[in-house]
Write a protein that holds these residues in place. Structure first.
Motif, mmCIF file in Angstrom:
data_model
loop_
_atom_site.group_PDB
_atom_site.id
_atom_site.type_symbol
_atom_site.label_atom_id
_atom_site.label_comp_id
_atom_site.label_asym_id
_atom_site.label_seq_id
_atom_site.Cartn_x
_atom_site.Cartn_y
_atom_site.Cartn_z
ATOM 1 N N GLY A 130 0.823 -1.205 0.000
ATOM 2 C CA GLY A 130 0.000 0.000 0.000
ATOM 3 C C GLY A 130 0.853 1.248 0.000
ATOM 4 N N HIS A 131 0.484 2.212 -0.828
ATOM 5 C CA HIS A 131 1.207 3.482 -0.853
ATOM 6 C C HIS A 131 0.319 4.606 -0.328
ATOM 7 C CE1 HIS A 131 3.695 6.825 -2.012
ATOM 8 N NE2 HIS A 131 2.729 7.317 -2.757
ATOM 9 N N SER A 132 0.860 5.407 0.578
ATOM 10 C CA SER A 132 0.224 6.634 1.062
ATOM 11 C C SER A 132 -1.200 6.352 1.561
ATOM 12 C CB SER A 132 0.255 7.692 -0.046
ATOM 13 O OG SER A 132 -0.015 8.975 0.469
ATOM 14 N N MET A 133 -2.230 6.935 0.924
ATOM 15 C CA MET A 133 -3.599 6.680 1.353
ATOM 16 C C MET A 133 -3.921 5.194 1.285
ATOM 17 S SD MET A 133 -7.200 8.230 -0.154
ATOM 18 C CE MET A 133 -7.359 7.050 -1.518
ATOM 19 N N GLY A 134 -3.320 4.492 0.317
ATOM 20 C CA GLY A 134 -3.538 3.049 0.208
ATOM 21 C C GLY A 134 -3.007 2.285 1.400
ATOM 22 N N GLY A 135 -1.965 2.825 2.064
ATOM 23 C CA GLY A 135 -1.474 2.219 3.290
ATOM 24 C C GLY A 135 -2.422 2.426 4.445
ATOM 25 N N CYS A 136 -3.045 3.596 4.490
ATOM 26 C CA CYS A 136 -4.064 3.871 5.511
ATOM 27 C C CYS A 136 -5.252 2.934 5.338
ATOM 28 C CB CYS A 136 -4.496 5.332 5.408
ATOM 29 S SG CYS A 136 -5.749 5.844 6.603
ATOM 30 N N ILE A 137 -5.717 2.809 4.098
ATOM 31 C CA ILE A 137 -6.826 1.898 3.806
ATOM 32 C C ILE A 137 -6.452 0.467 4.178
ATOM 33 C CG2 ILE A 137 -8.176 0.875 1.915
ATOM 34 C CD1 ILE A 137 -7.951 3.658 0.515
ATOM 35 N N GLY A 138 -5.250 0.060 3.808
ATOM 36 C CA GLY A 138 -4.811 -1.303 4.104
ATOM 37 C C GLY A 138 -4.712 -1.586 5.585
ATOM 38 N N SER A 139 -4.199 -0.616 6.353
ATOM 39 C CA SER A 139 -4.092 -0.802 7.807
ATOM 40 C C SER A 139 -5.468 -1.001 8.434
ATOM 41 C CB SER A 139 -3.412 0.424 8.439
ATOM 42 O OG SER A 139 -2.070 0.520 8.040
ATOM 43 N N LEU A 140 -6.428 -0.183 8.021
ATOM 44 C CA LEU A 140 -7.771 -0.270 8.597
ATOM 45 C C LEU A 140 -8.484 -1.541 8.140
ATOM 46 C CD1 LEU A 140 -8.736 3.494 8.275
ATOM 47 C CD2 LEU A 140 -8.161 2.251 10.380
ATOM 48 N N TYR A 141 -8.230 -1.963 6.900
ATOM 49 C CA TYR A 141 -8.800 -3.221 6.432
ATOM 50 C C TYR A 141 -8.276 -4.384 7.268
ATOM 51 C CZ TYR A 141 -9.465 -7.450 3.730
ATOM 52 O OH TYR A 141 -9.791 -8.745 3.351
ATOM 53 N N MET A 142 -6.962 -4.432 7.484
ATOM 54 C CA MET A 142 -6.376 -5.552 8.228
ATOM 55 C C MET A 142 -6.801 -5.564 9.684
ATOM 56 S SD MET A 142 -2.566 -6.169 6.667
ATOM 57 C CE MET A 142 -1.949 -4.608 7.231
ATOM 58 N N GLN A 143 -7.156 -4.400 10.213
ATOM 59 C CA GLN A 143 -7.665 -4.363 11.582
ATOM 60 C C GLN A 143 -8.966 -5.150 11.682
ATOM 61 O OE1 GLN A 143 -9.056 -0.486 13.049
ATOM 62 N NE2 GLN A 143 -7.936 -0.879 14.949
ATOM 63 N N SER A 144 -9.806 -5.058 10.657
ATOM 64 C CA SER A 144 -11.089 -5.768 10.680
ATOM 65 C C SER A 144 -10.979 -7.192 10.159
ATOM 66 C CB SER A 144 -12.138 -5.000 9.860
ATOM 67 O OG SER A 144 -11.745 -4.911 8.498
ATOM 68 N N LYS A 145 -9.989 -7.449 9.279
ATOM 69 C CA LYS A 145 -9.819 -8.787 8.707
ATOM 70 C C LYS A 145 -8.339 -9.177 8.746
ATOM 71 C CE LYS A 145 -13.947 -8.699 5.829
ATOM 72 N NZ LYS A 145 -14.521 -8.951 4.474
ATOM 73 N N PRO A 146 -7.833 -9.493 9.926
ATOM 74 C CA PRO A 146 -6.384 -9.730 10.069
ATOM 75 C C PRO A 146 -5.877 -11.022 9.440
ATOM 76 C CG PRO A 146 -7.518 -10.149 12.137
ATOM 77 C CD PRO A 146 -8.542 -9.563 11.224
ATOM 78 N N SER A 147 -6.770 -11.906 9.041
ATOM 79 C CA SER A 147 -6.303 -13.200 8.527
ATOM 80 C C SER A 147 -6.115 -13.219 7.014
ATOM 81 C CB SER A 147 -7.289 -14.304 8.927
ATOM 82 O OG SER A 147 -8.565 -14.066 8.351
ATOM 83 N N THR A 148 -6.466 -12.131 6.318
ATOM 84 C CA THR A 148 -6.399 -12.145 4.852
ATOM 85 C C THR A 148 -4.972 -12.164 4.339
ATOM 86 O OG1 THR A 148 -8.481 -10.918 4.720
ATOM 87 C CG2 THR A 148 -7.096 -10.951 2.748
ATOM 88 N N PHE A 149 -4.146 -11.248 4.848
ATOM 89 C CA PHE A 149 -2.788 -11.084 4.320
ATOM 90 C C PHE A 149 -1.756 -11.715 5.240
ATOM 91 C CE2 PHE A 149 -5.070 -7.532 2.294
ATOM 92 C CZ PHE A 149 -4.742 -7.780 0.967
ATOM 93 N N LYS A 150 -0.771 -12.360 4.625
ATOM 94 C CA LYS A 150 0.330 -12.954 5.382
ATOM 95 C C LYS A 150 1.276 -11.876 5.898
ATOM 96 C CE LYS A 150 2.540 -16.797 6.599
ATOM 97 N NZ LYS A 150 1.927 -17.808 7.485
ATOM 98 N N ALA A 151 1.445 -10.791 5.118
ATOM 99 C CA ALA A 151 2.304 -9.678 5.502
ATOM 100 C C ALA A 151 1.941 -8.486 4.635
ATOM 101 C CB ALA A 151 3.778 -10.035 5.332
ATOM 102 N N ALA A 152 2.355 -7.296 5.076
ATOM 103 C CA ALA A 152 2.043 -6.073 4.336
ATOM 104 C C ALA A 152 3.256 -5.148 4.342
ATOM 105 C CB ALA A 152 0.843 -5.367 4.947
ATOM 106 N N VAL A 153 3.439 -4.450 3.225
ATOM 107 C CA VAL A 153 4.488 -3.438 3.114
ATOM 108 C C VAL A 153 3.835 -2.132 2.702
ATOM 109 C CG1 VAL A 153 6.616 -2.737 1.963
ATOM 110 C CG2 VAL A 153 6.212 -5.163 2.472
ATOM 111 N N PHE A 154 4.091 -1.083 3.471
ATOM 112 C CA PHE A 154 3.499 0.223 3.196
ATOM 113 C C PHE A 154 4.580 1.223 2.823
ATOM 114 C CE2 PHE A 154 0.237 -1.183 6.525
ATOM 115 C CZ PHE A 154 -0.595 -1.728 5.554
#
Length: 315
Positions: A130-154
């Motif tokens: 995720g870049h910039s706003m996309g990192g914000c969106i990704g962080s909030l998504y993973m808070q609600s669905k933590p099992s989707t992604f194995k890892a994330a890079v912002f």
């Protein structure tokens, strides 16, 4: 493994153009009738699947070089344009306004995209970039669905916005000026305007003139991508969501790596530092402005090396 990345002296090579012809340009409709555009490229023997969540004003078309490099590293890729930008539906009468009624809509759209498009077609483990706003969106998504992604890079995530004066005052003023509170169409922030291309000199995004001008050419050739300043409502929503995303990035038990642009003037690096935890590493990228993935080769290569090493540690 050592990876070889594309070079700013050789943009839009024949190999890159050939690969781009394999990208599938597709669309998805949300429950409220918004059309979300996305690109997809499958890999014959993928190490896993990377989902790209882009920043404000961006389109996945801008990420052709990044998609090429990640594909060459062995990954299947999905990349979405968020509502109100890129090739996705605009939500205001003035299509140049960067607008959202409620930041949660970005999260809902991203979740819909993951459920309807990515999960049924993904190969191997899922990783988020995720870049910039996309990192914000990704962080909030993973808070609600933590099992989707194995890892994330912002990359330079929007966990706070660099503002000229006190954040609380800016939020109060933007909320006061928000025309939607008076049941009127959305209005620009103070000084906001429609899209107009800025010359390389004096830009806040990158030190790479070649990559910056390549980006301008894409927006010139695809005028439907053009987006101007944000609205007052977007700014209020983004300030609130950024603060929430700090805690989401810090506390959600998904391994995360923040690539911090050392010379960022768009987002707040101190806010990113507040997200540092056992689940969230912060690695500064020297000599980088906000657009790390379109920087000069040395910082860009350093960032991509960190990205790939991180996700390869979580197979």
């Amino acid at each position: 493994m050592t990876h070889i990345f594309s070079q700013e002296s050789q943009l839009n090579t024949e190999a890159q153009r050939t690969l781009w012809q394999q990208v599938r340009h597709q669309r998805l409709t949300t429950a409220d009738g918004i059309t979300l555009a996305y690109g997809r490229i499958d890999h014959p023997s993928p190490k896993g699947t990377i989902v790209i969540s882009n920043g404000r004003v961006e389109s996945y078309l801008k990420y052709h070089e990044l998609i090429f490099d990640l594909y060459q590293a062995g990954y299947q890729i999905f990349a979405i344009d968020h509502r109100g930008q890129g090739l996705s539906s605009r939500t205001t009468h003035n299509h140049h306004q960067g607008h959202i009624d409620n930041f949660d809509l970005y999260i809902d759209d991203f979740s819909h995209f993951i459920d309807e498009v990515v999960l049924p077609n993904a190969q191997g483990q899922l990783y988020l970039v995720g870049h910039s706003m996309g990192g914000c969106i990704g962080s909030l998504y993973m808070q609600s669905k933590p099992s989707t992604f194995k890892a994330a890079v912002f990359s330079a995530p929007m966990l706070g916005i660099r503002l000229p004066i006190n954040r609380g005052f800016i939020r109060w003023l933007a909320n006061l000026l928000d025309s939607q509170r008076r049941q009127q169409p959305p209005n620009y922030i103070l000084g906001g305007k429609d899209y107009s291309p800025h010359p390389f000199k004096g830009n806040d995004l990158t030190y790479s003139q070649a990559r910056y001008e390549d980006y301008l050419h894409i927006y010139r050739d695809e005028p439907q991508l053009q987006l101007g300043s944000p609205t007052n409502r977007w700014l209020v929503e983004a300030i609130d969501a950024s603060e929430q995303a700090i805690f989401a990035a810090r506390d959600t038990q998904v391994p995360k790596l923040i690539l911090q642009a050392s010379e960022d003037s768009i987002v707040d690096n101190q806010a990113q530092n507040r997200a540092r935890s056992q689940h969230c590493q912060v690695v500064p990228i020297a000599d980088a402005r906000h657009e790390i993935f379109m920087e000069k080769d040395t910082p860009r290569n350093a960032a991509l090396t960190q990205l790939l090493q991180f996700i390869e540690q979580h197979p």
